[in-house]
Design a protein around this motif. Structure first.
Motif, PDB file in Angstrom:
ATOM      1  N   VAL A   1      -2.905   1.977   4.939  1.00  0.00           N
ATOM      2  CA  VAL A   1      -2.178   0.713   5.014  1.00  0.00           C
ATOM      3  C   VAL A   1      -0.834   0.978   5.688  1.00  0.00           C
ATOM      4  CG1 VAL A   1      -1.167  -1.185   3.707  1.00  0.00           C
ATOM      5  CG2 VAL A   1      -3.316  -0.146   2.945  1.00  0.00           C
ATOM      6  N   THR A   2      -0.658   0.474   6.888  1.00  0.00           N
ATOM      7  CA  THR A   2       0.575   0.696   7.643  1.00  0.00           C
ATOM      8  C   THR A   2       1.375  -0.597   7.733  1.00  0.00           C
ATOM      9  OG1 THR A   2      -0.578   0.253   9.714  1.00  0.00           O
ATOM     10  CG2 THR A   2      -0.475   2.542   8.980  1.00  0.00           C
ATOM     11  N   GLY A   3       2.536  -0.523   8.363  1.00  0.00           N
ATOM     12  CA  GLY A   3       3.394  -1.691   8.492  1.00  0.00           C
ATOM     13  C   GLY A   3       4.760  -1.410   7.906  1.00  0.00           C
ATOM     14  N   GLU A   4       5.482  -2.473   7.545  1.00  0.00           N
ATOM     15  CA  GLU A   4       6.821  -2.324   6.991  1.00  0.00           C
ATOM     16  C   GLU A   4       6.733  -1.797   5.554  1.00  0.00           C
ATOM     17  OE1 GLU A   4       8.464  -6.199   7.092  1.00  0.00           O
ATOM     18  OE2 GLU A   4       8.363  -6.390   9.266  1.00  0.00           O
ATOM     19  N   PRO A   5       7.666  -0.932   5.140  1.00  0.00           N
ATOM     20  CA  PRO A   5       8.731  -0.331   5.940  1.00  0.00           C
ATOM     21  C   PRO A   5       8.345   1.019   6.544  1.00  0.00           C
ATOM     22  CG  PRO A   5       9.106   0.203   3.659  1.00  0.00           C
ATOM     23  CD  PRO A   5       7.819  -0.585   3.704  1.00  0.00           C
TER      24      PRO A   5
ATOM     25  N   ILE B   1       3.160  21.873   4.380  1.00  0.00           N
ATOM     26  CA  ILE B   1       3.494  20.579   3.784  1.00  0.00           C
ATOM     27  C   ILE B   1       3.646  19.537   4.885  1.00  0.00           C
ATOM     28  CG2 ILE B   1       5.203  19.311   2.432  1.00  0.00           C
ATOM     29  CD1 ILE B   1       5.789  21.876   0.926  1.00  0.00           C
ATOM     30  N   ARG B   2       3.040  18.401   4.668  1.00  0.00           N
ATOM     31  CA  ARG B   2       3.188  17.252   5.577  1.00  0.00           C
ATOM     32  C   ARG B   2       4.097  16.228   4.914  1.00  0.00           C
ATOM     33  NH1 ARG B   2       0.017  12.370   7.288  1.00  0.00           N
ATOM     34  NH2 ARG B   2      -1.256  12.579   5.413  1.00  0.00           N
ATOM     35  N   VAL B   3       5.052  15.689   5.673  1.00  0.00           N
ATOM     36  CA  VAL B   3       6.009  14.720   5.149  1.00  0.00           C
ATOM     37  C   VAL B   3       5.895  13.432   5.962  1.00  0.00           C
ATOM     38  CG1 VAL B   3       8.435  14.291   4.588  1.00  0.00           C
ATOM     39  CG2 VAL B   3       7.545  16.625   4.523  1.00  0.00           C
ATOM     40  N   TYR B   4       5.744  12.294   5.289  1.00  0.00           N
ATOM     41  CA  TYR B   4       5.566  11.018   5.988  1.00  0.00           C
ATOM     42  C   TYR B   4       5.969   9.871   5.065  1.00  0.00           C
ATOM     43  CZ  TYR B   4       1.235  10.869   3.239  1.00  0.00           C
ATOM     44  OH  TYR B   4       0.320  10.878   2.214  1.00  0.00           O
ATOM     45  N   ALA B   5       6.109   8.679   5.648  1.00  0.00           N
ATOM     46  CA  ALA B   5       6.495   7.484   4.899  1.00  0.00           C
ATOM     47  C   ALA B   5       5.284   6.583   4.711  1.00  0.00           C
ATOM     48  CB  ALA B   5       7.599   6.727   5.626  1.00  0.00           C
ATOM     49  N   GLY B   6       5.240   5.894   3.596  1.00  0.00           N
ATOM     50  CA  GLY B   6       4.176   4.944   3.305  1.00  0.00           C
ATOM     51  C   GLY B   6       4.735   3.701   2.653  1.00  0.00           C
ATOM     52  N   GLY B   7       3.889   2.692   2.537  1.00  0.00           N
ATOM     53  CA  GLY B   7       4.284   1.450   1.884  1.00  0.00           C
ATOM     54  C   GLY B   7       4.041   1.504   0.385  1.00  0.00           C
ATOM     55  N   ALA B   8       4.566   0.508  -0.328  1.00  0.00           N
ATOM     56  CA  ALA B   8       4.383   0.421  -1.773  1.00  0.00           C
ATOM     57  C   ALA B   8       4.533  -1.030  -2.192  1.00  0.00           C
ATOM     58  CB  ALA B   8       5.383   1.307  -2.501  1.00  0.00           C
ATOM     59  N   GLU B   9       4.113  -1.319  -3.401  1.00  0.00           N
ATOM     60  CA  GLU B   9       4.278  -2.647  -3.979  1.00  0.00           C
ATOM     61  C   GLU B   9       4.480  -2.512  -5.480  1.00  0.00           C
ATOM     62  OE1 GLU B   9       0.722  -4.776  -3.097  1.00  0.00           O
ATOM     63  OE2 GLU B   9      -0.484  -3.691  -4.564  1.00  0.00           O
TER      64      GLU B   9
ATOM     65  N   ASN C   1       3.926  -4.515 -13.096  1.00  0.00           N
ATOM     66  CA  ASN C   1       5.158  -3.887 -13.584  1.00  0.00           C
ATOM     67  C   ASN C   1       5.159  -2.375 -13.382  1.00  0.00           C
ATOM     68  OD1 ASN C   1       6.268  -6.385 -14.515  1.00  0.00           O
ATOM     69  ND2 ASN C   1       4.956  -6.246 -16.311  1.00  0.00           N
ATOM     70  N   ALA C   2       4.521  -1.924 -12.305  1.00  0.00           N
ATOM     71  CA  ALA C   2       4.540  -0.506 -11.947  1.00  0.00           C
ATOM     72  C   ALA C   2       4.741  -0.381 -10.449  1.00  0.00           C
ATOM     73  CB  ALA C   2       3.241   0.184 -12.370  1.00  0.00           C
ATOM     74  N   PHE C   3       5.550   0.588 -10.044  1.00  0.00           N
ATOM     75  CA  PHE C   3       5.767   0.880  -8.639  1.00  0.00           C
ATOM     76  C   PHE C   3       4.542   1.625  -8.128  1.00  0.00           C
ATOM     77  CE2 PHE C   3       7.323   3.105  -4.955  1.00  0.00           C
ATOM     78  CZ  PHE C   3       8.242   2.247  -4.395  1.00  0.00           C
ATOM     79  N   THR C   4       3.799   1.037  -7.184  1.00  0.00           N
ATOM     80  CA  THR C   4       2.499   1.552  -6.782  1.00  0.00           C
ATOM     81  C   THR C   4       2.463   1.824  -5.285  1.00  0.00           C
ATOM     82  OG1 THR C   4       1.467   0.234  -8.532  1.00  0.00           O
ATOM     83  CG2 THR C   4       0.014   1.128  -6.834  1.00  0.00           C
ATOM     84  N   PRO C   5       2.359   3.098  -4.851  1.00  0.00           N
ATOM     85  CA  PRO C   5       2.214   3.388  -3.417  1.00  0.00           C
ATOM     86  C   PRO C   5       0.909   2.822  -2.882  1.00  0.00           C
ATOM     87  CG  PRO C   5       2.869   5.339  -4.643  1.00  0.00           C
ATOM     88  CD  PRO C   5       2.487   4.315  -5.661  1.00  0.00           C
TER      89      PRO C   5
ATOM     90  N   ARG D   1      10.924   7.057  -3.967  1.00  0.00           N
ATOM     91  CA  ARG D   1      10.758   5.618  -3.762  1.00  0.00           C
ATOM     92  C   ARG D   1      11.830   5.061  -2.825  1.00  0.00           C
ATOM     93  NH1 ARG D   1       9.796   3.252  -9.875  1.00  0.00           N
ATOM     94  NH2 ARG D   1       8.350   4.859 -10.610  1.00  0.00           N
ATOM     95  N   LEU D   2      11.485   3.975  -2.135  1.00  0.00           N
ATOM     96  CA  LEU D   2      12.437   3.253  -1.292  1.00  0.00           C
ATOM     97  C   LEU D   2      12.479   1.791  -1.717  1.00  0.00           C
ATOM     98  CD1 LEU D   2      10.779   5.374   0.843  1.00  0.00           C
ATOM     99  CD2 LEU D   2      12.612   4.548   2.312  1.00  0.00           C
ATOM    100  N   TYR D   3      13.688   1.296  -1.943  1.00  0.00           N
ATOM    101  CA  TYR D   3      13.932  -0.113  -2.203  1.00  0.00           C
ATOM    102  C   TYR D   3      14.921  -0.585  -1.134  1.00  0.00           C
ATOM    103  CZ  TYR D   3      12.135   0.970  -6.908  1.00  0.00           C
ATOM    104  OH  TYR D   3      11.370   1.391  -7.984  1.00  0.00           O
ATOM    105  N   LEU D   4      14.423  -1.237  -0.096  1.00  0.00           N
ATOM    106  CA  LEU D   4      15.252  -1.614   1.051  1.00  0.00           C
ATOM    107  C   LEU D   4      15.429  -3.127   1.084  1.00  0.00           C
ATOM    108  CD1 LEU D   4      13.668   0.712   3.781  1.00  0.00           C
ATOM    109  CD2 LEU D   4      15.615   1.187   2.271  1.00  0.00           C
TER     110      LEU D   4
END
Length: 362
Positions: free
Chosen positions: A112-116, A91-99, A103-107, A180-183
């Motif tokens: 696509v890199t950058g914040e967060p 298993i690989r574990v990593y962080a990605g962005g989303a938008e 009206n849907a939370f979409t990775p 999901r992350l909401y920062l």
């Protein structure tokens, strides 16, 4: 109870799609944060193990990483990755962005890199998880000193792939689950969260299933995810029904408006019904009550429910209307009085169109 059906001609019906990010059940817990078995024994799962101390009573923060962080601050969160299959999984574990899109939370795509995503590190980004077991990991989130204010959206992903290409299609099968992350970034405290239920509209699906569309407006400064329940009462013959769950999967950005759907029992008569809807996002909960009647024809909408209390956004307009009506009546009465006085006084003096002369046609 029959299963919900799509509403192709009734507008957007928000459905819970069983995917890696959108469905909490696929992330090894249900929408209320309780532990649940994976839908299939061959899947992997992921779940958050801790929330910030000031959000321990927030059910949303038990599912997702929801935090306010000042620039220059570092926090960490423990989470669990689970292998529900009968073989060891790499298993690989990593962080990605989303938008938030439609009206849907979409990775966002992994490229696509950058914040967060660039702010997040995982203590074990690659690991082998034995069959039917889990591993506890830690994610560290470091906010740069020069980070700008605002809410950022991201996802913490666990990914595994098949050992080789699929013999049928020569494709490698990849499975992903995520948190999901909401920062919220900025000085001071957490930005306020709030919403209003603006209206309830009854309808019927193509197959005649009764459905209610709640129009919800995000009036706060943080994104919201909704869950809720609906009850019907005082129906024909004194019938009552419910609770019926609201369909989850709707995420509303600050200032946005979205429908939240509740599909009910096909055996319900048209009404009229007393209706009560409770919606919740995190620690913010709102309730509306009113009266509605379902349309008789399939694939149609009825009149909006008559709500017992009007939404606050209607109050300023109502107040202006209530004030404007007596003012207009007063002006009209004064004009009529001035015209009557002028007729009684006779025609104006020769060559004089004095300021008190009435307008023609008054």
């Amino acid at each position: 109870m029959a299963r919900p059906h799509a509403l192709p001609r009734l507008g957007a019906l928000v459905l819970l799609i069983l995917g890696a990010i959108g469905a909490p059940a696929h992330a090894d817990h249900d929408p209320r944060g309780r532990r649940a078995d994976p839908p299939e024994r061959s899947t992997i799962g992921i779940r958050l193990l801790e929330a910030s101390s000031n959000r321990r009573d927030d059910p949303r923060a038990r599912l997702y990483i929801v935090d306010h962080i000042n620039p220059g601050t570092t926090i960490s969160r423990r989470f669990e990755v689970r292998n529900g299959s009968d073989t060891t999984r790499a298993i690989r574990v990593y962080a990605g962005g989303a938008e938030i899109r439609k009206n849907a939370f979409t990775p966002l795509p992994e490229r696509v890199t950058g914040e967060p995503a660039s702010w997040i590190t995982v203590d074990r980004p690659r690991l082998a998880v034995p069959p039917r077991s889990s591993v506890t990991l830690k994610a560290t989130i470091s906010i740069p000193e020069n980070a700008t204010e605002g809410e950022r959206y991201g996802v913490l992903l666990a990914e595994t792939s098949s050992e080789g290409p699929s013999p049928q299609k020569n494709l490698r099968m990849i499975s992903r689950v995520g948190i999901r992350l909401y920062l919220d970034i900025g000085p001071g405290g957490d930005r306020p969260s709030d919403f209003e239920i603006e209206r309830l509209t009854p309808g019927r699906t193509e197959t005649g299933m009764p459905v209610v569309k709640a129009t919800v407006r995000n009036t706060g400064e943080r994104a919201l995810d909704f869950e809720g329940r609906m009850w019907l009462s005082d129906g024909p013959g004194g019938l009552s029904a419910g609770p019926f769950p609201a369909q989850v999967g709707t995420t509303v950005a600050p200032g946005g408006t979205a429908p939240v759907m509740v599909v009910l029992d096909e055996r319900l008569p048209d009404g009229p019904w007393g209706v009560k809807l409770e919606l919740r996002s995190g620690q913010v909960e709102r309730t509306v009550t009113g009266t509605l009647t379902f349309p008789a024809k399939p694939s149609s909408w009825g009149l909006p429910a008559f709500l017992d209390e009007a939404p606050s956004w209607l109050l300023p307009a109502g107040a202006v209307t209530a004030l404007a009506l007596p003012v207009a009546l007063l002006v009209r009465a004064r004009r009529r009085s001035a015209a009557r006085d002028a007729r009684q006084a006779g025609p104006p003096a020769a060559g004089g169109d004095g300021p008190d002369a009435p307008d023609a046609g008054t």
